[in-house]
Design an enzyme around this catalytic site. Sequence first.
Site, PDB file in Angstrom:
ATOM      1  N   THR A   9       0.740  -1.232   0.000  1.00 32.49           N
ATOM      2  CA  THR A   9       0.000   0.000   0.000  1.00 32.49           C
ATOM      3  C   THR A   9       0.774   1.289   0.000  1.00 32.49           C
ATOM      4  O   THR A   9       1.683   1.485   0.784  1.00 32.49           O
ATOM      5  CB  THR A   9      -0.994   0.074   1.165  1.00 32.49           C
ATOM      6  OG1 THR A   9      -1.880  -0.992   1.053  1.00 32.49           O
ATOM      7  CG2 THR A   9      -1.771   1.340   1.201  1.00 32.49           C
ATOM      8  N   LYS A  41      -8.274  -0.399  -2.260  1.00 34.01           N
ATOM      9  CA  LYS A  41      -7.981   0.183  -0.946  1.00 34.01           C
ATOM     10  C   LYS A  41      -8.666   1.522  -0.720  1.00 34.01           C
ATOM     11  O   LYS A  41      -8.373   2.217   0.245  1.00 34.01           O
ATOM     12  CB  LYS A  41      -6.473   0.350  -0.797  1.00 34.01           C
ATOM     13  CG  LYS A  41      -5.719  -0.951  -0.966  1.00 34.01           C
ATOM     14  CD  LYS A  41      -4.250  -0.712  -1.073  1.00 34.01           C
ATOM     15  CE  LYS A  41      -3.547  -1.978  -1.508  1.00 34.01           C
ATOM     16  NZ  LYS A  41      -2.163  -1.727  -1.855  1.00 34.01           N
ATOM     17  N   GLY A  53      -9.336   5.828   2.396  1.00 32.83           N
ATOM     18  CA  GLY A  53      -8.262   4.970   1.913  1.00 32.83           C
ATOM     19  C   GLY A  53      -7.593   4.339   3.112  1.00 32.83           C
ATOM     20  O   GLY A  53      -7.485   4.974   4.163  1.00 32.83           O
ATOM     21  N   SER A 132       3.494   1.907   2.930  1.00 36.04           N
ATOM     22  CA  SER A 132       4.925   1.670   2.732  1.00 36.04           C
ATOM     23  C   SER A 132       5.580   2.650   1.773  1.00 36.04           C
ATOM     24  O   SER A 132       6.752   2.977   1.928  1.00 36.04           O
ATOM     25  CB  SER A 132       5.147   0.234   2.259  1.00 36.04           C
ATOM     26  OG  SER A 132       4.388  -0.001   1.089  1.00 36.04           O
TER      27      SER A 132
END
Length: 181
Positions: A9, A41, A53, A132
């Site tokens: 993500t 997402k 999100g 990330s």
Amino acid sequence: MKMPKIHSTTVIAVLHNGKVAIGADGQATLGNTVAKSNVRKIRKLKDGKAVVGFAGSTADAFALMDKFEEKLSAYGGIVERAAIELAKEWRTDRYLRRLEAMMIVVAKNEIFIISGSGDVIKPDNDVAAIGSGAMYAQAAALALKKHAPHLSAKQMVEEALHIAADICIYTNHNLLIEEIE
């Protein structure tokens, strides 16, 4: 044997010229393998008046989105109030505080990052990112806001996500982007 954690993500939101856009990539990674490349997402709530999100555990994020939608209904659609109430409950509830996820919530002219530690952050510079690849996408979006103000919020989100995907191994180019005017 310990099951490897799912990593994934990059989610980013940009408020620019009166419009807010939020986008995410579609990759979920299990250990060193791509488990799925088209995870959704981003979710619309309240007939598209708010968009959420998420990053982190998918099941946890869905539980939190349901809770947020309940708070949104309970507080008359006021996003900031619903975010604060969710963060308070998330931090104090025995079940909820075990959930591992973060959320970005956007509505017309509003962006909030919500975490399980009780944070409700309205970001500086109207750019918020989680996951990330968040710092890559955030840096790209901030540069675009400063040096390419002619772009729309949606274009900035798209380009920032592509830049993050080029750098972060947990981010791909399968993008979902929503815009609220």
